[in-house]
Enzyme design. Structure first.
Site, mmCIF file in Angstrom:
data_model
loop_
_atom_site.group_PDB
_atom_site.id
_atom_site.type_symbol
_atom_site.label_atom_id
_atom_site.label_comp_id
_atom_site.label_asym_id
_atom_site.label_seq_id
_atom_site.Cartn_x
_atom_site.Cartn_y
_atom_site.Cartn_z
ATOM 1 N N TYR A 101 -7.877 -6.729 10.131
ATOM 2 C CA TYR A 101 -7.300 -7.466 11.148
ATOM 3 C C TYR A 101 -8.521 -7.431 12.593
ATOM 4 C CZ TYR A 101 -2.524 -7.641 9.501
ATOM 5 O OH TYR A 101 -1.486 -7.557 8.652
ATOM 6 N N LYS A 105 -5.964 0.140 -2.811
ATOM 7 C CA LYS A 105 -6.155 -0.930 -4.019
ATOM 8 C C LYS A 105 -7.412 -0.534 -4.437
ATOM 9 C CE LYS A 105 -5.021 -4.567 -6.364
ATOM 10 N NZ LYS A 105 -3.915 -4.418 -7.255
ATOM 11 N N ASP A 108 0.449 -2.497 -5.141
ATOM 12 C CA ASP A 108 1.246 -3.346 -5.922
ATOM 13 C C ASP A 108 2.524 -2.368 -6.461
ATOM 14 O OD1 ASP A 108 -0.768 -2.715 -7.200
ATOM 15 O OD2 ASP A 108 -1.226 -4.213 -8.373
ATOM 16 N N ASP A 131 1.317 -3.070 7.166
ATOM 17 C CA ASP A 131 2.083 -4.116 7.959
ATOM 18 C C ASP A 131 3.120 -4.809 6.983
ATOM 19 O OD1 ASP A 131 2.806 -5.967 9.775
ATOM 20 O OD2 ASP A 131 1.046 -7.115 9.648
ATOM 21 N N ASP A 161 7.516 -3.521 6.579
ATOM 22 C CA ASP A 161 8.622 -4.454 6.675
ATOM 23 C C ASP A 161 9.478 -4.342 5.693
ATOM 24 O OD1 ASP A 161 7.517 -5.265 9.135
ATOM 25 O OD2 ASP A 161 7.814 -7.532 8.559
#
Ligand code: NAD
Length: 352
Positions: A142, A187, A219, A243, A247
């Site tokens: 970001y 990852k 994942d 992020d 959620d």
């Protein structure tokens, strides 16, 4: 003692949920003998309308001068077509960066009273959930270099050792105070920045021998959250993965309207906000659930003002309101007493 709190109502449901949270904070003040001085600050879409920028300098200065920042939510369709640098969300990124808030704490708790609101089966959630996502907030993709060409676009994920180390230390310390289990999510089988992440987290673990450390690929972490969420205590991850995973964690606890967050840096000043957005679809209708914002105010009391007893009282009042069967529309099932945003704030304040 007077505490100075910068309050950003923001856009959409922001003003409604903030007013409900202030109703509760005012009651805390009366009951425990504290004075809360609120400085109302504009940021987000409303600041763009008024000042032409999402985060005016005066707003940033007021936040920097306060003991803590309480934020509703920013954004909405009205500002969606603005160029990236002018969008309401830029206010949030700017505040996080300028206040040095590198650690985003997102507790995801499924209270027994709301077990029916979870989309997961009873056998998966058992007698409730209690996990904490610790998301790195001021680095990663970001904030990395980004750009576009005629037929391509790119965003860059960069992490420095010091950025991973400080968020890892924060997460290990929190895990130590909870159930002593930390899952670092990356990852590392594909991304070079994740390889650095995993190496640094593993090095920091040597200073926390009492905390059990696991590593998961993102994942797999998403799959595990949906199938075996009770295995998690503290999840540590990067800005982007955090992020998304937070959620998901929010969703399995019933309603996005229930979950608070705290963004912290080196000092005690922090920013506290619900994890949801400005919900333009229900704005101005007194229908939004204010409990995530009220629980964010509880985190503010505990983490920035050192008022743990008061924070606990707010959290117990929220649970007591739910035990009495009161629900906002997002949580309600047949037979529940449905309250509006304002009335929910008043009930929590009354039960304090
Ligand atoms: P959202 O979280 O605003 O809404 C998603 C859904 O959840 C909607 O159906 C909404 O009605 C519902 N919802 C959200 N909060 C609720 C509450 N307290 N009570 C009851 N229902 C609630 O996400 P979105 O629709 O993707 O985004 C809307 C706007 O909010 C966008 O402009 C987005 O950029 C912005 N946003 C801001 C923040 C922030 O300020 N931190 C975070 C996320 C999104």
């Amino acid at each position: 003692m007077t505490y100075h709190i910068a309050v950003i109502r923001g856009d959409g449901i922001g003003p409604e949920i903030i007013d409900a949270a202030l109703c509760v904070l005012n009651r805390v003040g009366t009951r425990f003998g504290h004075a809360f001085h609120y400085q109302f600050v504009e940021a987000g879409g409303c600041a763009i309308d008024r000042y032409g920028v999402p985060l005016p300098d005066e707003s940033l200065a007021a936040c920097k001068a306060s003991d803590a920042v309480l934020l509703g939510a920013v954004g909405g369709p009205k500002w969606d077509t603005l160029p990236d640098d002018m969008r309401p969300e830029k206010a949030l990124l700017g505040l996080r960066k300028e206040l040095g808030l590198f650690a985003n704490l997102r507790p995801a708790t499924l209270l027994p009273e709301l077990a029916d609101a979870s989309p997961l089966k009873d056998r998966v959630i058992g007698d409730g959930l209690d996990l904490l996502v610790v998301r790195e907030l001021t680095g990663g993709i970001y904030f990395g270099d980004h750009g576009t060409g005629e037929d391509y676009a790119f965003d860059t994920e960069t992490y420095h050792t010091y950025e991973v180390e400080r968020i890892a230390r924060c997460a290990f310390s929190l895990a130590r105070e909870r159930r002593g289990h930390l899952t670092s999510v990356d990852k590392a089988n594909v991304l070079t920045s994740s390889k650095l992440w995993r190496r640094v987290v593993t090095e920091v673990a040597a200073d926390f021998p009492d905390v059990r450390l696991d590593h998961l690929y993102v994942d797999n972490a998403a799959m595990q959250l949906a199938t075996h969420p009770r295995q998690f205590d503290v999840i540590l991850t990067s800005n982007l993965f955090g992020d998304i995973l937070s959620d998901l964690a929010a969703t399995i606890t019933g309603s996005i309207g229930m979950l608070p967050s705290a963004s912290l840096g080196e000092g005690t000043c922090g920013m506290y906000e619900p994890i949801h957005g400005s919900a333009p679809d229900i704005a101005g209708q007194n229908r939004a659930n204010p409990l995530a914002t009220i629980l964010s105010a509880a985190m503010l009391l505990r983490s920035s003002l050192g008022l743990s007893e008061e924070a606990g009282a707010v959290e117990r009042a929220v649970q007591a309101v739910l035990q009495k069967g009161y629900r906002t529309a997002d949580l309600a099932a047949a037979g529940d007493a449905v309250l509006g945003t304002r009335e929910m704030g008043e009930q929590v304040a009354a039960l304090l």
